[in-house]
Design a protein around this motif. Structure first.
Motif, mmCIF file in Angstrom:
data_model
loop_
_atom_site.group_PDB
_atom_site.id
_atom_site.type_symbol
_atom_site.label_atom_id
_atom_site.label_comp_id
_atom_site.label_asym_id
_atom_site.label_seq_id
_atom_site.Cartn_x
_atom_site.Cartn_y
_atom_site.Cartn_z
ATOM 1 N N GLY A 116 -36.307 -27.357 -18.435
ATOM 2 C CA GLY A 116 -37.110 -28.150 -19.668
ATOM 3 C C GLY A 116 -37.093 -29.380 -19.496
ATOM 4 N N ASP A 117 -35.970 -29.953 -19.394
ATOM 5 C CA ASP A 117 -35.503 -31.510 -19.423
ATOM 6 C C ASP A 117 -36.422 -32.097 -18.362
ATOM 7 N N LEU A 118 -36.575 -31.371 -17.182
ATOM 8 C CA LEU A 118 -37.462 -32.088 -15.987
ATOM 9 C C LEU A 118 -38.884 -32.006 -16.543
ATOM 10 N N GLU A 119 -39.357 -31.110 -17.281
ATOM 11 C CA GLU A 119 -40.755 -31.171 -17.635
ATOM 12 C C GLU A 119 -40.933 -32.087 -18.451
ATOM 13 N N ARG A 120 -39.913 -32.365 -19.424
ATOM 14 C CA ARG A 120 -40.291 -33.654 -20.548
ATOM 15 C C ARG A 120 -40.182 -34.696 -19.790
ATOM 16 N N ARG A 121 -39.175 -34.798 -18.655
ATOM 17 C CA ARG A 121 -39.110 -36.257 -17.812
ATOM 18 C C ARG A 121 -40.485 -36.559 -17.081
ATOM 19 N N VAL A 181 -36.350 -29.938 -6.689
ATOM 20 C CA VAL A 181 -35.094 -29.014 -5.821
ATOM 21 C C VAL A 181 -34.052 -29.583 -5.637
ATOM 22 N N ARG A 182 -33.936 -30.778 -4.810
ATOM 23 C CA ARG A 182 -32.788 -31.538 -4.507
ATOM 24 C C ARG A 182 -32.013 -31.828 -5.736
ATOM 25 N N GLY A 183 -32.508 -32.353 -6.886
ATOM 26 C CA GLY A 183 -31.841 -32.615 -7.945
ATOM 27 C C GLY A 183 -31.178 -31.326 -8.713
ATOM 28 N N LEU A 184 -32.080 -30.379 -8.740
ATOM 29 C CA LEU A 184 -31.382 -29.016 -9.188
ATOM 30 C C LEU A 184 -30.257 -28.608 -8.359
ATOM 31 N N GLU A 185 -30.177 -28.655 -6.992
ATOM 32 C CA GLU A 185 -29.461 -28.400 -6.160
ATOM 33 C C GLU A 185 -28.084 -29.261 -6.396
ATOM 34 N N ALA A 186 -28.248 -30.393 -6.584
ATOM 35 C CA ALA A 186 -27.062 -31.213 -7.040
ATOM 36 C C ALA A 186 -26.343 -30.920 -8.298
ATOM 37 N N ARG A 187 -27.163 -30.385 -8.980
ATOM 38 C CA ARG A 187 -26.595 -30.047 -10.559
ATOM 39 C C ARG A 187 -26.207 -28.711 -10.452
ATOM 40 N N GLY A 188 -26.076 -27.746 -9.350
ATOM 41 C CA GLY A 188 -25.605 -26.497 -9.561
ATOM 42 C C GLY A 188 -26.630 -25.320 -9.832
ATOM 43 N N ALA A 189 -27.802 -25.781 -9.648
ATOM 44 C CA ALA A 189 -28.750 -24.497 -10.271
ATOM 45 C C ALA A 189 -28.782 -23.292 -9.369
ATOM 46 N N PHE A 190 -28.591 -23.744 -7.991
ATOM 47 C CA PHE A 190 -28.707 -22.524 -7.175
ATOM 48 C C PHE A 190 -27.632 -21.715 -7.074
ATOM 49 N N ALA A 191 -26.474 -22.159 -7.829
ATOM 50 C CA ALA A 191 -25.140 -21.344 -7.801
ATOM 51 C C ALA A 191 -25.216 -20.195 -8.894
#
Length: 127
Positions: free
Chosen positions: A66-71, A88-98
């Motif tokens: 949601g934050d990414l859509e807002r940005r 995807v790279r940003g989400l990976e850095a934030r741990g989204a795929f864990a």
């Protein structure tokens, strides 16, 4: 958690005011010049005074999306391929795929297949 020195100045009172909130959410205050693209820059009287580095574990994947859509100002599925790869790279850095079902959830939000998300992840590690 690092604590930037609060030097007397126009932003010192502001930093002191937001510190309890940042501490409560497990975030970190960082100097504006050290802020990364995922940090939240806070300004006072028109000038940046600090940035907040949010914790990885407290944000849900839906909140991150949601934050990414807002940005980006539009649904993530409408982004071009290069921007989707950055997301995807940003989400990976934030741990989204864990997170459980992370790839499936991100694929749905981006309007791509799981295979495409895996390709984006592989591309970011091979670059």
């Amino acid at each position: 958690m690092s604590r930037p020195a609060e030097s007397p100045g126009p932003g010192a009172d502001f930093i002191a005011a937001v510190r309890p909130l940042v501490d409560a959410i497990g975030g970190e205050l960082v100097p504006p010049e050290r802020a990364g693209e995922d940090d939240v820059l806070l300004s006072w009287a028109g000038a940046p005074v600090t940035a907040v580095r949010l914790p990885l574990v407290s944000a849900s994947l839906d909140h991150m999306l949601g934050d990414l859509e807002r940005r980006h100002g539009r649904p993530l599925a409408e982004l071009d391929r290069a921007t989707k790869q950055q997301v995807v790279r940003g989400l990976e850095a934030r741990g989204a795929f864990a997170m459980r079902h992370g790839v499936e959830t991100v694929a749905g939000a981006l309007g791509v297949s799981r295979f495409t998300v895996y390709n984006y992840l592989n591309r970011s590690t091979n670059c």
